[in-house]
Motif scaffolding. Structure first.
Motif, PDB file in Angstrom:
ATOM      1  N   GLY A   1     -14.504  -7.463   7.561  1.00 29.75           N
ATOM      2  CA  GLY A   1     -14.188  -6.102   7.143  1.00 29.75           C
ATOM      3  C   GLY A   1     -14.021  -5.162   8.313  1.00 29.75           C
ATOM      4  N   HIS A   2     -13.537  -5.676   9.448  1.00 29.79           N
ATOM      5  CA  HIS A   2     -13.313  -4.819  10.617  1.00 29.79           C
ATOM      6  C   HIS A   2     -12.328  -3.706  10.234  1.00 29.79           C
ATOM      7  CE1 HIS A   2     -13.593  -4.070  14.909  1.00 29.79           C
ATOM      8  NE2 HIS A   2     -12.304  -3.854  14.918  1.00 29.79           N
ATOM      9  N   PRO A   3     -12.646  -2.449  10.602  1.00 29.93           N
ATOM     10  CA  PRO A   3     -11.818  -1.332  10.117  1.00 29.93           C
ATOM     11  C   PRO A   3     -10.333  -1.536  10.431  1.00 29.93           C
ATOM     12  CG  PRO A   3     -13.721  -0.509  11.361  1.00 29.93           C
ATOM     13  CD  PRO A   3     -13.737  -1.992  11.484  1.00 29.93           C
ATOM     14  N   GLY A   4      -9.526  -1.417   9.417  1.00 26.85           N
ATOM     15  CA  GLY A   4      -8.079  -1.486   9.620  1.00 26.85           C
ATOM     16  C   GLY A   4      -7.512  -2.877   9.796  1.00 26.85           C
ATOM     17  N   ALA A   5      -8.365  -3.906   9.820  1.00 29.61           N
ATOM     18  CA  ALA A   5      -7.855  -5.246  10.117  1.00 29.61           C
ATOM     19  C   ALA A   5      -6.803  -5.678   9.109  1.00 29.61           C
ATOM     20  CB  ALA A   5      -8.996  -6.257  10.153  1.00 29.61           C
ATOM     21  N   ARG A   6      -7.011  -5.310   7.846  1.00 31.86           N
ATOM     22  CA  ARG A   6      -6.114  -5.840   6.822  1.00 31.86           C
ATOM     23  C   ARG A   6      -4.762  -5.129   6.757  1.00 31.86           C
ATOM     24  NH1 ARG A   6      -8.170  -5.907   1.081  1.00 31.86           N
ATOM     25  NH2 ARG A   6      -6.269  -4.655   0.887  1.00 31.86           N
ATOM     26  N   ALA A   7      -4.598  -4.060   7.533  1.00 27.63           N
ATOM     27  CA  ALA A   7      -3.348  -3.286   7.450  1.00 27.63           C
ATOM     28  C   ALA A   7      -2.124  -4.164   7.721  1.00 27.63           C
ATOM     29  CB  ALA A   7      -3.392  -2.119   8.440  1.00 27.63           C
ATOM     30  N   ARG A   8      -2.245  -5.060   8.690  1.00 27.23           N
ATOM     31  CA  ARG A   8      -1.094  -5.894   9.023  1.00 27.23           C
ATOM     32  C   ARG A   8      -0.824  -6.935   7.942  1.00 27.23           C
ATOM     33  NH1 ARG A   8      -0.161  -8.461  15.045  1.00 27.23           N
ATOM     34  NH2 ARG A   8       1.937  -9.301  14.702  1.00 27.23           N
ATOM     35  N   ASP A   9      -1.884  -7.504   7.381  1.00 30.28           N
ATOM     36  CA  ASP A   9      -1.726  -8.439   6.256  1.00 30.28           C
ATOM     37  C   ASP A   9      -0.986  -7.759   5.113  1.00 30.28           C
ATOM     38  OD1 ASP A   9      -4.473  -9.014   7.648  1.00 30.28           O
ATOM     39  OD2 ASP A   9      -3.928 -10.908   6.682  1.00 30.28           O
ATOM     40  N   ASP A  10      -1.425  -6.535   4.807  1.00 27.01           N
ATOM     41  CA  ASP A  10      -0.861  -5.846   3.656  1.00 27.01           C
ATOM     42  C   ASP A  10       0.588  -5.448   3.915  1.00 27.01           C
ATOM     43  OD1 ASP A  10      -3.363  -6.246   2.690  1.00 27.01           O
ATOM     44  OD2 ASP A  10      -3.935  -4.133   2.598  1.00 27.01           O
ATOM     45  N   ALA A  11       0.870  -4.998   5.143  1.00 26.42           N
ATOM     46  CA  ALA A  11       2.250  -4.626   5.471  1.00 26.42           C
ATOM     47  C   ALA A  11       3.158  -5.846   5.371  1.00 26.42           C
ATOM     48  CB  ALA A  11       2.309  -4.019   6.875  1.00 26.42           C
ATOM     49  N   LEU A  12       2.670  -6.975   5.864  1.00 30.50           N
ATOM     50  CA  LEU A  12       3.490  -8.189   5.800  1.00 30.50           C
ATOM     51  C   LEU A  12       3.662  -8.656   4.351  1.00 30.50           C
ATOM     52  CD1 LEU A  12       3.612 -11.093   8.269  1.00 30.50           C
ATOM     53  CD2 LEU A  12       3.700 -11.563   5.830  1.00 30.50           C
ATOM     54  N   SER A  13       2.599  -8.605   3.583  1.00 32.90           N
ATOM     55  CA  SER A  13       2.690  -9.056   2.189  1.00 32.90           C
ATOM     56  C   SER A  13       3.645  -8.172   1.400  1.00 32.90           C
ATOM     57  CB  SER A  13       1.304  -9.053   1.543  1.00 32.90           C
ATOM     58  OG  SER A  13       0.477  -9.995   2.202  1.00 32.90           O
ATOM     59  N   ARG A  14       3.604  -6.873   1.685  1.00 37.03           N
ATOM     60  CA  ARG A  14       4.512  -5.954   0.988  1.00 37.03           C
ATOM     61  C   ARG A  14       5.958  -6.274   1.369  1.00 37.03           C
ATOM     62  NH1 ARG A  14       1.940  -1.508   2.273  1.00 37.03           N
ATOM     63  NH2 ARG A  14       0.543  -1.521   0.472  1.00 37.03           N
ATOM     64  N   ALA A  15       6.192  -6.493   2.654  1.00 29.27           N
ATOM     65  CA  ALA A  15       7.544  -6.841   3.107  1.00 29.27           C
ATOM     66  C   ALA A  15       8.002  -8.143   2.444  1.00 29.27           C
ATOM     67  CB  ALA A  15       7.559  -6.990   4.633  1.00 29.27           C
ATOM     68  N   ARG A  16       7.092  -9.079   2.337  1.00 30.79           N
ATOM     69  CA  ARG A  16       7.406 -10.373   1.713  1.00 30.79           C
ATOM     70  C   ARG A  16       7.823 -10.172   0.257  1.00 30.79           C
ATOM     71  NH1 ARG A  16       2.711 -14.349   2.960  1.00 30.79           N
ATOM     72  NH2 ARG A  16       4.003 -14.979   4.732  1.00 30.79           N
ATOM     73  N   TYR A  17       7.041  -9.364  -0.430  1.00 33.17           N
ATOM     74  CA  TYR A  17       7.295  -9.179  -1.867  1.00 33.17           C
ATOM     75  C   TYR A  17       8.590  -8.413  -2.106  1.00 33.17           C
ATOM     76  CZ  TYR A  17       6.045  -8.484  -6.791  1.00 33.17           C
ATOM     77  OH  TYR A  17       6.010  -8.507  -8.159  1.00 33.17           O
ATOM     78  N   GLU A  18       8.935  -7.566  -1.129  1.00 30.04           N
ATOM     79  CA  GLU A  18      10.163  -6.761  -1.296  1.00 30.04           C
ATOM     80  C   GLU A  18      11.359  -7.442  -0.632  1.00 30.04           C
ATOM     81  OE1 GLU A  18       9.064  -2.915   0.211  1.00 30.04           O
ATOM     82  OE2 GLU A  18       7.758  -2.480  -1.517  1.00 30.04           O
ATOM     83  N   PHE A  19      11.187  -8.673  -0.209  1.00 32.82           N
ATOM     84  CA  PHE A  19      12.269  -9.432   0.436  1.00 32.82           C
ATOM     85  C   PHE A  19      12.871  -8.697   1.638  1.00 32.82           C
ATOM     86  CE2 PHE A  19      12.172 -10.866  -4.028  1.00 32.82           C
ATOM     87  CZ  PHE A  19      11.816 -12.188  -3.803  1.00 32.82           C
ATOM     88  N   ARG A  20      12.022  -7.931   2.350  1.00 28.64           N
ATOM     89  CA  ARG A  20      12.465  -7.361   3.633  1.00 28.64           C
ATOM     90  C   ARG A  20      12.204  -8.437   4.697  1.00 28.64           C
ATOM     91  NH1 ARG A  20       8.901  -3.364   4.743  1.00 28.64           N
ATOM     92  NH2 ARG A  20       7.820  -3.223   2.737  1.00 28.64           N
ATOM     93  N   TRP A  21      13.134  -9.375   4.782  1.00 25.77           N
ATOM     94  CA  TRP A  21      12.912 -10.554   5.620  1.00 25.77           C
ATOM     95  C   TRP A  21      12.738 -10.211   7.089  1.00 25.77           C
ATOM     96  CZ3 TRP A  21      11.456 -15.037   3.714  1.00 25.77           C
ATOM     97  CH2 TRP A  21      11.761 -15.349   2.380  1.00 25.77           C
TER      98      TRP A  21
END
Ligand code: SF4
Ligand code: SF4
Lengths: 491, 491
Positions: free
Chosen positions: A423-443
């Motif tokens: 739970g390091h502060p902000g660690a998941r921001a990159r995971d979430d940004a990538l997952s969102r891009a994945r789901y929106e097909f922003r390859w």
């Protein structure tokens, strides 16, 4: 990122993202800022000339301080050094918190006053988990240009520190080029060079070792691995083992002890060593010369005996104001990982733990970057501060440039997984940004947010190379009719 | 290994080892016997003809039994079937223990009476952790010969079961070739073929699905993934997610439910489905149609709601004597892995858990065999019975043959690490044999004991190709003067 003084500007990387297409038109996505270890090598505007070396970012700060003062000493005196502030900005922590962690020895900033080129970074259980990459020539291979290339390669893929384990020719010269061009702390194992000078382990001596230490300290090495915890009484314990002593430094020290029927000079002269380290503010990385070399030997009496000695040495180093990290295994089955972390924490008074993996099964040579990443991610989650990478060539041969890349990216993933789990502060921001891009097909965003954008793009393009496919609402894995994410979006 | 009847002979692999050189001359090392999934493909004496299919090892046992009787039914009646005995010998367990585990649903033997070619194997928390490999053609690629080659490749590298996820042309014919030539259980997701027949998700129907189930059951599929746990009430919960529904089956079912404003026929007709499965003794793999597709969505209400439904369906299947396994995530941060295992165990009454990884961070596309092996090893240690492999191409494209090999070997290592951590009887024997070979510089044994001997050998030979180096007391990693193991042996 600007700091409190004009000469304090913290490097970071910004990843531009393309907009999300919505029914109401494109909605912009803010860029994502991530921790960057590349120094000037990832700055498109930097003018690079290895013969001149990179910018000496820390030069003005060092000039303001007397020799013999260490980050730990300043922290204990309540001072927040520019290095501490840099680290705090880089990690998203409070400067006073960083200072307190360093004062109590729970974090270190490895930064020799003769290595002003290094951008400050911290190793500690409340910082992001760090990754070290080993490079270095060997009697069989590679000169200065190859090693410099490996360094640039390493920091570009995300190595937080680099250890130069050179053992062949031109050790001094190679190290000089590396230091003058390294934006990350450089570690070494001084006994390797001392042995090159001595010829045989039994011909090593304190004067020779001391001379080597000072030679390397003057050049600017930021942390030294010293196997001072290998005591005579521990050596017989390793005889019962399946794989004996598998640390190079440990085996050399043990050989010396046996030949001289004496306690090693590393242990006997530890206070003198600390005086030298304090003068330059070099961090000591207490080597685990008796680390297990297979899962059968994990957590045995030799390893645990040495660990207790490392705890004693930690307190002696701290008495000199010397910063300490503790090296750890090696090979440990998963069910013993948490206990290994707890044992270090207790024996070594919370000094940061720095492990080599650990590998969790011995049956997969050729895949030991993976068997060790399994252990590394877990021990990182439980509090290990830095992970020494393992490449696919472990146990089999010297890694090449591609092995180094695979090893580092694998370990960046493991370290990040540990940050997320902690739970390091902000660690998941990159995971979430990538997952969102994945789901929106922003390859393109998907690739750019990846730890290894080139490999992600190449793998995608193997089956769908056309530019139009970078907008497609599917990939070749499930194909256009069975793309779950496309069907899900229709819902 | 011979069993209690002449037609019961259990396959295993024996690895010959060379002697240890000692001062008193060579001391022989006994061969090591290991679990083998390769069937006739790893038997040098086997005559293979894909058109005829492989030996029907289970034919006589099946002939002795009535249709509609299942392994679970026999176990409950106290009978130890030849399949249970086979599994017990293969795993080093007591036959009565295997029977009891199957009776209470804590282990399954997926074995359709129409697939006599499969060598019995068990999936359960007290068995060795198993690995599944997905193969299958897609509209874009590959025909029967390619899929057969992937199958042989998969079992050779150690896949314990293989799922045929074909979605393109010639689904029926491809499956027939695979079944007649597969020594391991074959799983499918029948809704894929049903959708090929229907055209669009909303045109799916119970009669069409039922017809497809029977078609595949007749061919001999050993386990079916059925997404009967996706209920209407769960679907809105997935709308809040970062990545919605990422299971192909789950998204198809959700689409059908939405179009028809009705509960899915998979849930409504579950008892009828079970009657069909019981007739053939097909195991049901309850699909996790709402598994999380990123760490942000892990352990959410949609996932947990579906899991409770899977628990209810487990009891319904058991009432029919149908064996059950439960599919699990997907993407889970490390700190939630143990809780996910515990939740499944409780909700699904200890039915074996079968997870896809889980991936522990989303930021490493191209390395997701590794990010998922980290999670897989941990969840396997905590009790997951089978791990579905993930290849380096995950999220990016269809894997090729080399990706399949990398995925399987990675997962064999993760599963084995779990066995070692669990203290599974005898699991560490191979680790110890390999470590001993390593320490004694028996390089050929070192390679032969590896999960992927070819890759280990190739990596070693990259820098030291000469035959003489196969006897050398060093490798190129530390070089001759710094080889720790060589120095240690001198001690
Ligand atoms: S086709 Fe499959 S792997 Fe590819 S984007 Fe769609 S859901 Fe993801
Ligand atoms: S040289 Fe190093 S890696 Fe190679 S066998 Fe010796 S100790 Fe092991």
């Amino acid at each position: 990122m600007p700091g409190s003084r004009p000469d304090l500007r913290v490097a970071a990387r910004e990843i531009d993202l393309s907009p999300t297409e919505t029914a109401g038109g494109p909605r912009p996505n803010p860029p994502l800022q991530v921790y960057d270890t590349g120094g000037p090598y990832t700055d498109p505007d930097a003018a690079l000339d290895p013969a001149r070396g990179i910018t000496r970012v820390r030069a003005p700060w060092i000039a303001e301080r007397a020799a013999g003062t260490t980050q730990m000493g300043h922290a204990r005196a309540g001072v927040i050094t520019p290095e501490m502030e840099y680290v705090a900005l880089r990690e998203g922590l409070e400067p006073a918190f960083v200072r307190d962690e360093i004062a109590r020895g729970r974090a270190v900033i490895p930064a020799n006053r003769h290595h002003p080129e290094a951008e400050p970074m911290a190793i500690g259980r409340h910082c992001k988990v760090k990754v070290n990459a080993n490079i270095g020539n060997s009697p069989l291979s590679s000169g200065v240009p190859e090693e410099l290339e490996k360094l640039v390669h390493a920091v570009r893929w995300g190595a937080d520190t680099v250890m130069d384990l050179s053992t062949g020719e031109a050790i001094h010269e190679t190290r000089e080029w590396l230091l003058r061009n390294s934006p990350v702390p450089i570690g070494t194992v001084p006994i390797y060079q001392a042995l090159e000078k001595a010829g045989e382990p039994e011909d090593l001596s304190w004067p020779l070792f001391r001379e080597t230490l000072i030679e390397q300290a003057e050049q600017g090495v930021d942390y030294f691995t010293i196997h001072a915890g290998v005591r005579r009484e521990h050596i017989p314990l390793a005889r019962e083992r399946l794989t004996g002593i598998v640390s190079r430094g440990g085996s050399i020290v043990a050989k010396w002890c046996q030949a001289h029927q004496a306690e090693s000079f590393l242990y006997e002269r530890f206070d003198e060593i600390c005086e030298i380290l304090a003068h330059y503010d070099i961090t000591v990385s207490l080597g685990d010369g008796l680390r297990p070399g297979c899962v059968a030997d994990a957590s045995d009496a030799a390893q645990m005996g040495e660990l207790r000695t490392l705890g004693e040495l930690t307190e002696r180093a701290w008495a000199h104001g010397v910063q300490v990290i503790i090296e750890g295994p090696g090979h440990v089955p998963m069910d013993q990982i948490e206990a290994n972390m707890a044992a270090e924490r207790e024996a070594c008074h919370e000094a940061p733990f720095y492990t080599l993996g650990p590998i969790v099964t011995d049956i997969a040579p050729g895949y030991d970057h993976i068997t060790s990443a399994i252990g590394a991610a877990q021990i990182g989650w439980h509090g290990t501060a830095m992970l020494c990478y393992v490449t696919p060539k472990e146990h089999l041969g010297l890694p090449n440039a591609d092995d180094v890349r695979t090893g580092i990216v694998t370990y960046k993933a493991a370290a990040h997984a540990a940050d997320v789990a902690r739970g390091h502060p902000g660690a998941r921001a990159r995971d979430d940004a990538l997952s969102r891009a994945r789901y929106e097909f922003r390859w393109q965003d998907h690739f750019n947010l990846a730890l290894d954008p080139e490999r992600a793009r190449a793998y995608h393009d193997e089956t769908l190379p056309r530019e139009a496919h970078k907008e497609a609402a599917f990939c070749s894995m499930c194909g256009p009719r069975f793309c779950a994410m496309a069907i899900s979006q229709e819902l």
